[in-house]
Write a protein that holds these residues in place. Structure first.
Motif, PDB file in Angstrom:
ATOM      1  N   GLY A 250     -60.965  -7.685  -0.403  1.00  0.00           N
ATOM      2  CA  GLY A 250     -61.592  -9.010  -0.402  1.00  0.00           C
ATOM      3  C   GLY A 250     -60.799 -10.122  -1.053  1.00  0.00           C
ATOM      4  N   GLY A 251     -59.679  -9.760  -1.718  1.00  0.00           N
ATOM      5  CA  GLY A 251     -58.921 -10.784  -2.443  1.00  0.00           C
ATOM      6  C   GLY A 251     -58.306 -11.843  -1.561  1.00  0.00           C
ATOM      7  N   PHE A 252     -58.010 -11.487  -0.307  1.00  0.00           N
ATOM      8  CA  PHE A 252     -57.484 -12.465   0.641  1.00  0.00           C
ATOM      9  C   PHE A 252     -58.552 -12.898   1.650  1.00  0.00           C
ATOM     10  CE2 PHE A 252     -53.233 -10.579  -0.479  1.00  0.00           C
ATOM     11  CZ  PHE A 252     -52.723 -11.740  -1.045  1.00  0.00           C
ATOM     12  N   ILE A 253     -59.826 -12.640   1.313  1.00  0.00           N
ATOM     13  CA  ILE A 253     -60.949 -13.096   2.131  1.00  0.00           C
ATOM     14  C   ILE A 253     -61.737 -14.170   1.393  1.00  0.00           C
ATOM     15  CG2 ILE A 253     -63.120 -12.431   3.235  1.00  0.00           C
ATOM     16  CD1 ILE A 253     -60.863 -11.191   4.691  1.00  0.00           C
ATOM     17  N   ALA A 254     -62.214 -13.832   0.191  1.00  0.00           N
ATOM     18  CA  ALA A 254     -63.108 -14.720  -0.564  1.00  0.00           C
ATOM     19  C   ALA A 254     -62.532 -16.107  -0.827  1.00  0.00           C
ATOM     20  CB  ALA A 254     -63.514 -14.049  -1.877  1.00  0.00           C
ATOM     21  N   PRO A 255     -61.260 -16.247  -1.254  1.00  0.00           N
ATOM     22  CA  PRO A 255     -60.760 -17.598  -1.541  1.00  0.00           C
ATOM     23  C   PRO A 255     -60.780 -18.532  -0.333  1.00  0.00           C
ATOM     24  CG  PRO A 255     -59.314 -15.942  -2.505  1.00  0.00           C
ATOM     25  CD  PRO A 255     -60.255 -15.218  -1.594  1.00  0.00           C
ATOM     26  N   PHE A 256     -60.712 -17.975   0.857  1.00  0.00           N
ATOM     27  CA  PHE A 256     -60.653 -18.802   2.062  1.00  0.00           C
ATOM     28  C   PHE A 256     -62.014 -19.016   2.707  1.00  0.00           C
ATOM     29  CE2 PHE A 256     -56.683 -16.344   1.675  1.00  0.00           C
ATOM     30  CZ  PHE A 256     -55.808 -17.398   1.429  1.00  0.00           C
ATOM     31  N   LEU A 257     -62.889 -18.035   2.614  1.00  0.00           N
ATOM     32  CA  LEU A 257     -64.189 -18.138   3.272  1.00  0.00           C
ATOM     33  C   LEU A 257     -65.325 -18.451   2.305  1.00  0.00           C
ATOM     34  CD1 LEU A 257     -64.075 -15.192   5.850  1.00  0.00           C
ATOM     35  CD2 LEU A 257     -63.307 -17.554   6.105  1.00  0.00           C
ATOM     36  N   SER A 258     -65.178 -18.070   1.046  1.00  0.00           N
ATOM     37  CA  SER A 258     -66.246 -18.306   0.061  1.00  0.00           C
ATOM     38  C   SER A 258     -65.646 -18.866  -1.221  1.00  0.00           C
ATOM     39  CB  SER A 258     -66.996 -17.001  -0.231  1.00  0.00           C
ATOM     40  OG  SER A 258     -67.485 -16.407   0.945  1.00  0.00           O
ATOM     41  N   PRO A 259     -65.065 -20.076  -1.154  1.00  0.00           N
ATOM     42  CA  PRO A 259     -64.390 -20.632  -2.329  1.00  0.00           C
ATOM     43  C   PRO A 259     -65.321 -20.889  -3.514  1.00  0.00           C
ATOM     44  CG  PRO A 259     -64.610 -22.289  -0.595  1.00  0.00           C
ATOM     45  CD  PRO A 259     -64.988 -20.979   0.021  1.00  0.00           C
ATOM     46  N   ASP A 260     -66.619 -21.052  -3.253  1.00  0.00           N
ATOM     47  CA  ASP A 260     -67.572 -21.305  -4.344  1.00  0.00           C
ATOM     48  C   ASP A 260     -68.085 -20.019  -4.978  1.00  0.00           C
ATOM     49  OD1 ASP A 260     -67.364 -24.064  -3.949  1.00  0.00           O
ATOM     50  OD2 ASP A 260     -68.958 -24.078  -2.443  1.00  0.00           O
ATOM     51  N   LEU A 261     -67.743 -18.877  -4.395  1.00  0.00           N
ATOM     52  CA  LEU A 261     -68.151 -17.604  -4.974  1.00  0.00           C
ATOM     53  C   LEU A 261     -67.288 -17.335  -6.205  1.00  0.00           C
ATOM     54  CD1 LEU A 261     -69.896 -14.999  -4.556  1.00  0.00           C
ATOM     55  CD2 LEU A 261     -67.902 -14.023  -3.383  1.00  0.00           C
ATOM     56  N   VAL A 262     -67.932 -17.184  -7.360  1.00  0.00           N
ATOM     57  CA  VAL A 262     -67.207 -16.995  -8.617  1.00  0.00           C
ATOM     58  C   VAL A 262     -67.085 -15.499  -8.889  1.00  0.00           C
ATOM     59  CG1 VAL A 262     -67.168 -17.482 -11.086  1.00  0.00           C
ATOM     60  CG2 VAL A 262     -68.070 -19.189  -9.486  1.00  0.00           C
ATOM     61  N   TRP A 263     -65.883 -14.997  -8.809  1.00  0.00           N
ATOM     62  CA  TRP A 263     -65.624 -13.563  -8.999  1.00  0.00           C
ATOM     63  C   TRP A 263     -64.303 -13.296  -9.713  1.00  0.00           C
ATOM     64  CZ3 TRP A 263     -61.043 -11.671  -7.112  1.00  0.00           C
ATOM     65  CH2 TRP A 263     -60.353 -12.503  -6.208  1.00  0.00           C
ATOM     66  N   ASP A 264     -63.475 -14.322  -9.871  1.00  0.00           N
ATOM     67  CA  ASP A 264     -62.085 -14.136 -10.287  1.00  0.00           C
ATOM     68  C   ASP A 264     -61.853 -14.537 -11.737  1.00  0.00           C
ATOM     69  OD1 ASP A 264     -62.362 -16.864  -9.993  1.00  0.00           O
ATOM     70  OD2 ASP A 264     -61.215 -16.959  -8.129  1.00  0.00           O
ATOM     71  N   PHE A 265     -60.678 -15.117 -12.030  1.00  0.00           N
ATOM     72  CA  PHE A 265     -60.327 -15.457 -13.404  1.00  0.00           C
ATOM     73  C   PHE A 265     -61.140 -16.628 -13.966  1.00  0.00           C
ATOM     74  CE2 PHE A 265     -56.188 -13.366 -12.203  1.00  0.00           C
ATOM     75  CZ  PHE A 265     -56.312 -12.301 -13.077  1.00  0.00           C
ATOM     76  N   ARG A 266     -61.996 -17.219 -13.160  1.00  0.00           N
ATOM     77  CA  ARG A 266     -62.931 -18.204 -13.685  1.00  0.00           C
ATOM     78  C   ARG A 266     -63.935 -17.552 -14.625  1.00  0.00           C
ATOM     79  NH1 ARG A 266     -64.506 -20.786  -7.934  1.00  0.00           N
ATOM     80  NH2 ARG A 266     -63.961 -18.631  -7.348  1.00  0.00           N
ATOM     81  N   LEU A 267     -64.089 -16.240 -14.516  1.00  0.00           N
ATOM     82  CA  LEU A 267     -64.975 -15.484 -15.400  1.00  0.00           C
ATOM     83  C   LEU A 267     -64.159 -14.968 -16.588  1.00  0.00           C
ATOM     84  CD1 LEU A 267     -66.878 -13.485 -12.640  1.00  0.00           C
ATOM     85  CD2 LEU A 267     -67.676 -15.517 -13.858  1.00  0.00           C
ATOM     86  N   PRO A 268     -64.549 -15.274 -17.813  1.00  0.00           N
ATOM     87  CA  PRO A 268     -63.735 -14.960 -19.003  1.00  0.00           C
ATOM     88  C   PRO A 268     -63.417 -13.477 -19.181  1.00  0.00           C
ATOM     89  CG  PRO A 268     -65.481 -16.509 -19.556  1.00  0.00           C
ATOM     90  CD  PRO A 268     -65.757 -16.048 -18.150  1.00  0.00           C
ATOM     91  N   LEU A 269     -64.328 -12.576 -18.778  1.00  0.00           N
ATOM     92  CA  LEU A 269     -64.097 -11.156 -19.019  1.00  0.00           C
ATOM     93  C   LEU A 269     -63.201 -10.509 -17.973  1.00  0.00           C
ATOM     94  CD1 LEU A 269     -67.574  -9.840 -20.265  1.00  0.00           C
ATOM     95  CD2 LEU A 269     -65.555 -10.479 -21.603  1.00  0.00           C
ATOM     96  N   VAL A 270     -62.912 -11.214 -16.878  1.00  0.00           N
ATOM     97  CA  VAL A 270     -62.007 -10.674 -15.863  1.00  0.00           C
ATOM     98  C   VAL A 270     -60.575 -10.792 -16.391  1.00  0.00           C
ATOM     99  CG1 VAL A 270     -61.091 -10.945 -13.531  1.00  0.00           C
ATOM    100  CG2 VAL A 270     -63.544 -11.195 -13.939  1.00  0.00           C
ATOM    101  N   LYS A 271     -59.983  -9.646 -16.696  1.00  0.00           N
ATOM    102  CA  LYS A 271     -58.654  -9.625 -17.315  1.00  0.00           C
ATOM    103  C   LYS A 271     -57.542  -9.282 -16.326  1.00  0.00           C
ATOM    104  CE  LYS A 271     -60.441 -10.517 -21.319  1.00  0.00           C
ATOM    105  NZ  LYS A 271     -60.258 -11.862 -21.951  1.00  0.00           N
TER     106      LYS A 271
END
Length: 500
Positions: A250-271
């Motif tokens: 999904g790493g090359f899917i979500a940024p292009f189709l669901s840019p508002d979905l927060v799952w990545d480094f925007r979350l502090p605990l995602v290291k």
């Protein structure tokens, strides 16, 4: 990698015989021992090529997420760099630079923070399996260092995942002696429940692994909710349990189709995050990537420094030598397609998945298990599996050339059996329509055929009973065979005339 046992040549020596090769050589080639003599290159090519014809067609392999088509221009770049060993960075500095550019592009795509305190680092890998091993090792080592400094035991690390994780997570746990604590799945929920995951976390948990694009159904797990719940638990306990996101699919899917979905480094605990370049990164196998939020998340003692290839080179890999071609191919795709190109391709994949899903639903025979938000995958189960199974459907689809996997879900929901179709860039609308048509034909064929188990039971019982009833069963089987032959005759005639 398939394990290959040593095979002893039988006394009559099993050999490869090739009609075309007889133009060049008369002696057959042994299968399991090295030939005594050389043969012409043309003969060697023809012998191997003849056997490879029996492999399946990659583009009809709907089991695989792996890229099966690239543009001719990138094929040229790949061929030109096949002899470059990527690890020799001093000799091939441009290739190293291209890798660094790819890492930065991916880190930017995943919203990695930029600043003096946090600067993302990453590395190219052979695939997501190696990337996950590296990320897991970083978490384990960091946890051990912290436990040692606190004077606490550090011999029983664990990692929390869902039971839907790919087998590479099980490999990591087994190979590197980490307990794997899996969140059980439930009927209708085939991804990790964040609440249950956080309940399994203890002081020995090195990280919680969330999946962005489950292998089973393509569904995204709720990383944002996991971050919120884990943050609260960390506050209550004083722990600092982090999150890794397995974004292989999904790493090359979500940024292009669901840019508002927060799952990545925007979350502090995602290291850290891993992603497969050879899946929706649109590169041939094998290339993957792992990116850490900051340099502090990658312990220094895991990085080796070597200088026997020319200059000091820091390296953090499980593999040493590896080809440069896939990294170059990844860079080609990034600059060739750009954000717009990737977005268009992913939108098209999702549209083809939607068309296929609607067509399958119209048959009235299947339950669709895949979700609208996720990887372009169509996962389905039979509404009525009392007579026939998805495994039979998968087997019959091979007669049309399709490779569509059938599998049982993990424990606790293993009574659910699934067919899964992965939609890739090279799976066109016309292929989707053809697949729908062929699935309908297979279902119609199964309506004619008896259920395998009842038929077997019937045959056994009739042997013990009267011969007249046995005759009736045999007659029924003959009638069934005639109906099947008529079905295939209509199918072949229809294809010849274009009626199918």
């Amino acid at each position: 990698m398939a394990l290959s046992p040593r095979v002893r040549e039988p006394e009559n020596r099993e050999q490869l015989c090739c009609t075309f090769a007889s133009r060049y050589v008369r002696d057959s080639v042994p299968k399991f021992t090295m030939p005594e003599k050389s043969i012409p290159k043309d003969a060697a090519y023809q012998i191997i090529n003849d056997e490879l014809m029996l492999d399946g067609a990659p583009r009809l392999n709907l089991a695989s997420f792996v890229t099966t088509w690239m543009e001719p221009e990138v094929d040229k770049l790949i061929m030109a760099s096949l002899n470059k060993n990527y690890v020799d960075m001093d000799e091939y500095p441009v290739t190293t630079e291209l890798q660094n550019r790819c890492v930065n592009m991916i880190a930017h795509l995943f919203n990695a923070p930029i600043g003096e305190d946090e600067t993302a680092v990453g590395v190219g890998t052979v695939g997501s399996s190696e990337a996950i091993m590296l990320a897991g090792l970083a978490f384990k080592r960091k946890w051990q260092i912290k436990r040692k400094s606190e004077g606490k035991p550090y011999d029983k690390p664990n990692i929390v995942t869902g039971a839907n994780v790919q087998v590479c997570w099980e490999k990591f746990a087994r190979y590197f002696e980490v307990e794997l604590k899996e969140v059980k799945l439930s009927e209708g929920c085939y991804v990790m429940d964040p609440k249950k995951a956080v309940e399994l976390v203890d002081e020995n948990t090195i990280c919680v692994a969330a999946i962005l694009g489950s292998t089973l159904t393509g569904e995204f797990e709720d990383v944002k909710l996991l971050n919120e719940l884990l943050t609260e638990k960390n506050k209550e306990t004083g722990w600092d349990t982090p999150i890794h996101v397995d974004a292989a699919s999904g790493g090359f899917i979500a940024p292009f189709l669901s840019p508002d979905l927060v799952w990545d480094f925007r979350l502090p605990l995602v290291k850290s995050i891993n992603v497969s370049g050879h899946k929706y990164g649109l590169v041939y196998p094998g290339v993957g990537w792992v990116v850490w939020r900051s340099k502090d998340d990658l312990p220094d003692d895991l990085v080796f420094h070597i200088n026997y290839l020319g200059t000091d080179q820091p390296t953090f890999t499980l593999n040493f030598s590896k080809g440069s071609s896939q990294i170059i191919a990844q860079y080609y795709q990034f600059i060739r397609l750009g954000f717009e190109g990737y977005k268009n391709i992913m939108e098209n994949c999702m549209e083809n998945a939607r068309i296929l899903k609607e067509g399958i639903e119209r048959t009235g025979r299947f339950n669709i298990l895949s979700k609208d938000v996720g990887v372009p995958v169509v996962a389905m189960s039979l509404k009525d599996s009392s007579q026939h199974t998805v495994f039979e459907i998968s087997d019959h689809l091979r007669r049309f050339g399709w490779i569509v996997p059938a599998y049982s879900m993990p424990p606790d929901v293993q009574h659910v059996a699934v067919l899964r179709v992965v939609i890739r860039e090279d799976f066109s609308r016309s292929l989707a329509e053809r697949l729908m048509s062929d699935i309908e034909k297979v279902v119609q064929l199964l309506d004619i055929l008896p259920s395998p188990l009842p038929l077997k039971a019937a045959n056994v019982s009739t042997i013990a009973n009267d011969s007249d009833h046995h005759h009736k069963v045999k007659k029924s089987e003959m009638e069934i065979q005639a109906e099947v032959l008529e079905f295939w005759k209509r199918l072949v005639d229809g294809r010849r005339t274009g009626a199918c």
